[in-house]
Design a protein around this motif. Sequence first.
Motif, PDB file in Angstrom:
ATOM      1  N   VAL A  18       3.196  -1.583   4.161  1.00  0.00           N
ATOM      2  CA  VAL A  18       2.585  -0.254   3.989  1.00  0.00           C
ATOM      3  C   VAL A  18       3.705   0.779   4.035  1.00  0.00           C
ATOM      4  O   VAL A  18       4.457   0.849   5.016  1.00  0.00           O
ATOM      5  N   SER A  19       3.832   1.594   2.977  1.00  0.00           N
ATOM      6  CA  SER A  19       4.857   2.651   2.997  1.00  0.00           C
ATOM      7  C   SER A  19       4.420   3.755   3.951  1.00  0.00           C
ATOM      8  O   SER A  19       3.248   3.831   4.350  1.00  0.00           O
ATOM      9  N   SER A  20       5.357   4.641   4.307  1.00  0.00           N
ATOM     10  CA  SER A  20       4.991   5.707   5.254  1.00  0.00           C
ATOM     11  C   SER A  20       3.900   6.596   4.656  1.00  0.00           C
ATOM     12  O   SER A  20       2.955   6.990   5.349  1.00  0.00           O
ATOM     13  N   HIS A  21       3.999   6.895   3.360  1.00  0.00           N
ATOM     14  CA  HIS A  21       2.938   7.695   2.746  1.00  0.00           C
ATOM     15  C   HIS A  21       1.679   6.871   2.484  1.00  0.00           C
ATOM     16  O   HIS A  21       0.582   7.436   2.406  1.00  0.00           O
ATOM     17  N   GLY A  22       1.829   5.554   2.387  1.00  0.00           N
ATOM     18  CA  GLY A  22       0.646   4.704   2.329  1.00  0.00           C
ATOM     19  C   GLY A  22      -0.176   4.873   3.599  1.00  0.00           C
ATOM     20  O   GLY A  22      -1.410   5.027   3.555  1.00  0.00           O
ATOM     21  N   LEU A  23       0.509   4.887   4.736  1.00  0.00           N
ATOM     22  CA  LEU A  23      -0.183   5.082   6.014  1.00  0.00           C
ATOM     23  C   LEU A  23      -0.760   6.501   6.099  1.00  0.00           C
ATOM     24  O   LEU A  23      -1.880   6.707   6.565  1.00  0.00           O
ATOM     25  N   ARG A  24       0.008   7.457   5.597  1.00  0.00           N
ATOM     26  CA  ARG A  24      -0.481   8.842   5.612  1.00  0.00           C
ATOM     27  C   ARG A  24      -1.788   8.988   4.818  1.00  0.00           C
ATOM     28  O   ARG A  24      -2.714   9.681   5.242  1.00  0.00           O
ATOM     29  N   LEU A  25      -1.855   8.321   3.674  1.00  0.00           N
ATOM     30  CA  LEU A  25      -3.073   8.395   2.853  1.00  0.00           C
ATOM     31  C   LEU A  25      -4.226   7.624   3.493  1.00  0.00           C
ATOM     32  O   LEU A  25      -5.390   8.028   3.386  1.00  0.00           O
ATOM     33  N   LEU A  26      -3.906   6.519   4.200  1.00  0.00           N
ATOM     34  CA  LEU A  26      -4.958   5.824   4.952  1.00  0.00           C
ATOM     35  C   LEU A  26      -5.552   6.773   5.993  1.00  0.00           C
ATOM     36  O   LEU A  26      -6.766   6.844   6.176  1.00  0.00           O
ATOM     37  N   ILE A  76       0.881  -1.181   0.000  1.00  0.00           N
ATOM     38  CA  ILE A  76       0.000   0.000   0.000  1.00  0.00           C
ATOM     39  C   ILE A  76       0.910   1.220   0.000  1.00  0.00           C
ATOM     40  O   ILE A  76       1.721   1.391   0.920  1.00  0.00           O
ATOM     41  N   THR A  77       0.829   2.052  -1.051  1.00  0.00           N
ATOM     42  CA  THR A  77       1.696   3.237  -1.120  1.00  0.00           C
ATOM     43  C   THR A  77       0.843   4.508  -1.118  1.00  0.00           C
ATOM     44  O   THR A  77      -0.380   4.454  -1.050  1.00  0.00           O
ATOM     45  N   GLY A  78       1.550   5.650  -1.230  1.00  0.00           N
ATOM     46  CA  GLY A  78       0.906   6.930  -0.955  1.00  0.00           C
ATOM     47  C   GLY A  78       0.215   7.595  -2.118  1.00  0.00           C
ATOM     48  O   GLY A  78       0.273   8.829  -2.240  1.00  0.00           O
ATOM     49  N   ALA A  79      -0.449   6.843  -2.972  1.00  0.00           N
ATOM     50  CA  ALA A  79      -1.325   7.461  -3.973  1.00  0.00           C
ATOM     51  C   ALA A  79      -2.713   7.591  -3.370  1.00  0.00           C
ATOM     52  O   ALA A  79      -3.095   6.811  -2.490  1.00  0.00           O
ATOM     53  N   SER A  80      -3.479   8.533  -3.861  1.00  0.00           N
ATOM     54  CA  SER A  80      -4.877   8.617  -3.449  1.00  0.00           C
ATOM     55  C   SER A  80      -5.565   7.313  -3.836  1.00  0.00           C
ATOM     56  O   SER A  80      -5.234   6.699  -4.857  1.00  0.00           O
ATOM     57  N   GLY A  81      -6.506   6.881  -2.975  1.00  0.00           N
ATOM     58  CA  GLY A  81      -7.200   5.618  -3.253  1.00  0.00           C
ATOM     59  C   GLY A  81      -7.019   4.598  -2.143  1.00  0.00           C
ATOM     60  O   GLY A  81      -7.187   3.404  -2.379  1.00  0.00           O
ATOM     61  N   CYS A  90      -0.965   2.423  -6.014  1.00  0.00           N
ATOM     62  CA  CYS A  90       0.455   2.529  -6.369  1.00  0.00           C
ATOM     63  C   CYS A  90       0.765   3.961  -6.805  1.00  0.00           C
ATOM     64  O   CYS A  90       0.193   4.453  -7.777  1.00  0.00           O
ATOM     65  N   SER A  91       1.677   4.605  -6.074  1.00  0.00           N
ATOM     66  CA  SER A  91       2.043   5.993  -6.401  1.00  0.00           C
ATOM     67  C   SER A  91       2.946   6.043  -7.639  1.00  0.00           C
ATOM     68  O   SER A  91       3.582   5.046  -8.006  1.00  0.00           O
ATOM     69  N   MET A  92       3.013   7.195  -8.232  1.00  0.00           N
ATOM     70  CA  MET A  92       3.921   7.392  -9.367  1.00  0.00           C
ATOM     71  C   MET A  92       5.371   7.263  -8.905  1.00  0.00           C
ATOM     72  O   MET A  92       6.236   6.836  -9.682  1.00  0.00           O
ATOM     73  N   GLY A  93       5.644   7.629  -7.664  1.00  0.00           N
ATOM     74  CA  GLY A  93       7.002   7.485  -7.134  1.00  0.00           C
ATOM     75  C   GLY A  93       7.421   6.026  -7.089  1.00  0.00           C
ATOM     76  O   GLY A  93       8.517   5.651  -7.557  1.00  0.00           O
ATOM     77  N   THR A  94       6.555   5.175  -6.543  1.00  0.00           N
ATOM     78  CA  THR A  94       6.874   3.742  -6.473  1.00  0.00           C
ATOM     79  C   THR A  94       6.905   3.126  -7.871  1.00  0.00           C
ATOM     80  O   THR A  94       7.787   2.326  -8.182  1.00  0.00           O
ATOM     81  N   LEU A  95       5.967   3.526  -8.720  1.00  0.00           N
ATOM     82  CA  LEU A  95       5.967   3.050 -10.120  1.00  0.00           C
ATOM     83  C   LEU A  95       7.311   3.347 -10.776  1.00  0.00           C
ATOM     84  O   LEU A  95       7.921   2.486 -11.429  1.00  0.00           O
ATOM     85  N   ARG A 119      -2.672   5.524  -9.584  1.00  0.00           N
ATOM     86  CA  ARG A 119      -3.629   6.638  -9.544  1.00  0.00           C
ATOM     87  C   ARG A 119      -2.884   7.957  -9.659  1.00  0.00           C
ATOM     88  O   ARG A 119      -2.125   8.354  -8.774  1.00  0.00           O
ATOM     89  N   GLU A 120      -3.096   8.586 -10.772  1.00  0.00           N
ATOM     90  CA  GLU A 120      -2.603   9.943 -10.996  1.00  0.00           C
ATOM     91  C   GLU A 120      -3.332  10.485 -12.196  1.00  0.00           C
ATOM     92  O   GLU A 120      -3.707   9.724 -13.086  1.00  0.00           O
ATOM     93  N   THR A 121      -3.577  11.777 -12.230  1.00  0.00           N
ATOM     94  CA  THR A 121      -4.178  12.376 -13.417  1.00  0.00           C
ATOM     95  C   THR A 121      -3.897  13.873 -13.429  1.00  0.00           C
ATOM     96  O   THR A 121      -3.933  14.486 -12.362  1.00  0.00           O
TER      97      THR A 121
HETATM   98  C1  LIG Z   1      -2.860  13.804   0.187  1.00  0.00           C
HETATM   99  C2  LIG Z   1      -1.874  13.219  -0.795  1.00  0.00           C
HETATM  100  C3  LIG Z   1      -2.337  12.700  -1.977  1.00  0.00           C
HETATM  101  C4  LIG Z   1      -1.443  12.152  -2.897  1.00  0.00           C
HETATM  102  N1  LIG Z   1      -1.940  11.574  -4.039  1.00  0.00           N
HETATM  103  C5  LIG Z   1      -1.092  10.989  -4.909  1.00  0.00           C
HETATM  104  C6  LIG Z   1      -1.612  10.313  -6.060  1.00  0.00           C
HETATM  105  O1  LIG Z   1      -2.823  10.233  -6.282  1.00  0.00           O
HETATM  106  N2  LIG Z   1      -0.722   9.716  -6.885  1.00  0.00           N
HETATM  107  C7  LIG Z   1       0.628   9.747  -6.665  1.00  0.00           C
HETATM  108  O2  LIG Z   1       1.365   9.174  -7.449  1.00  0.00           O
HETATM  109  N3  LIG Z   1       1.148  10.385  -5.564  1.00  0.00           N
HETATM  110  C8  LIG Z   1       0.324  11.001  -4.690  1.00  0.00           C
HETATM  111  N4  LIG Z   1       0.825  11.634  -3.577  1.00  0.00           N
HETATM  112  C9  LIG Z   1       2.284  11.756  -3.431  1.00  0.00           C
HETATM  113  C10 LIG Z   1       2.936  10.517  -2.819  1.00  0.00           C
HETATM  114  O3  LIG Z   1       2.369  10.218  -1.567  1.00  0.00           O
HETATM  115  C11 LIG Z   1       4.450  10.781  -2.663  1.00  0.00           C
HETATM  116  O4  LIG Z   1       5.052  10.887  -3.951  1.00  0.00           O
HETATM  117  C12 LIG Z   1       5.150   9.742  -1.846  1.00  0.00           C
HETATM  118  O5  LIG Z   1       6.521  10.057  -1.772  1.00  0.00           O
HETATM  119  C13 LIG Z   1       4.981   8.355  -2.410  1.00  0.00           C
HETATM  120  O6  LIG Z   1       5.772   7.467  -1.646  1.00  0.00           O
HETATM  121  P1  LIG Z   1       5.467   5.902  -1.593  1.00  0.00           P
HETATM  122  O7  LIG Z   1       5.283   5.458  -3.000  1.00  0.00           O
HETATM  123  O8  LIG Z   1       6.709   5.316  -0.971  1.00  0.00           O
HETATM  124  O9  LIG Z   1       4.279   5.706  -0.741  1.00  0.00           O
HETATM  125  C14 LIG Z   1      -0.043  12.178  -2.633  1.00  0.00           C
HETATM  126  C15 LIG Z   1       0.420  12.707  -1.430  1.00  0.00           C
HETATM  127  C16 LIG Z   1      -0.499  13.211  -0.524  1.00  0.00           C
HETATM  128  C17 LIG Z   1       0.028  13.731   0.788  1.00  0.00           C
END
Ligand SMILES: Cc1cc2nc3c(=O)[nH]c(=O)nc-3n(C[C@H](O)[C@H](O)[C@H](O)COP(=O)(O)O)c2cc1C
Length: 195
Positions: free
Chosen positions: A36-44, A9-14, A96-101, A132-134
């Motif tokens: 769960v990544s740290s931003h995954g938890l943040r988004l939860l 679970i990473t930090g993309a919305s969803g 899956c965030s764009m960062g992890t992708l 999830r990104e757009t």
């Molecule tokens: C409220 C919020 C919404 C976010 N939504 C997205 C998103 O939809 N897609 C995305 O790729 N990153 C999104 N991000 C950015 C990622 O959380 C950020 O790039 C993070 O470093 C990803 O790390 P991880 O892949 O290790 O979880 C969002 C960040 C926050 C705080």
Amino acid sequence: MSAPIIFGITGASGAPYGVRLLQQLVAAEQSVSLIVSSHGLRLLETETTIKSLDDLRESVGGKGWDAYVKTYANEDRGAPPASGSALSAGMVICPCSMGTLSAISVGASRSLIERAADVTLKERRKLVLVTRETPLSAIHLQNMLRLSRAGAVVLPAAPGFYNRPQAISDLVDFVVARVLDQFSIPHMLGKRWNG
Ligand SMILES: Cc1cc2nc3c(=O)[nH]c(=O)nc-3n(C[C@H](O)[C@H](O)[C@H](O)COP(=O)(O)O)c2cc1C
């Protein structure tokens, strides 16, 4: 017990997609290695009422969680999902965030989620990325193309409307159903289109 599905679970919305998918995997008695990544938890925290792994356990149900879910720290690249010799039934990152992708697309392996995805690809196991990104930049699209060519399934969190969803949960279930289908896990989520 069958080999686990590795679940990142990473930090993309969803985040609700991730919670619902985990609930469904446990209901299907599928063992799960959860990271769960740290931003995954943040988004939860931001998108649901879940503030910790304990809350996530509660949302799944303690009995099922204890039977089927094993958690690993994303910083621990020595955990079993980091090695191809530890069998798995594939991996899903949802959301899956764009960062992890991006990190997976270049084989960076700087976290357990990235390393486990790298291993999943090299072992030719199923890797499903619920992105999830757009809008998408050329960089996002190139990363997706590289990963698709390497064998990953890029499954954007893009629910269809042809079954006339009535609630947000219908939209969430649409996406989760597509993920479960990828792993041939039976479910009762939504109707299948039959023309
Ligand atoms: C409220 C919020 C919404 C976010 N939504 C997205 C998103 O939809 N897609 C995305 O790729 N990153 C999104 N991000 C950015 C990622 O959380 C950020 O790039 C993070 O470093 C990803 O790390 P991880 O892949 O290790 O979880 C969002 C960040 C926050 C705080």
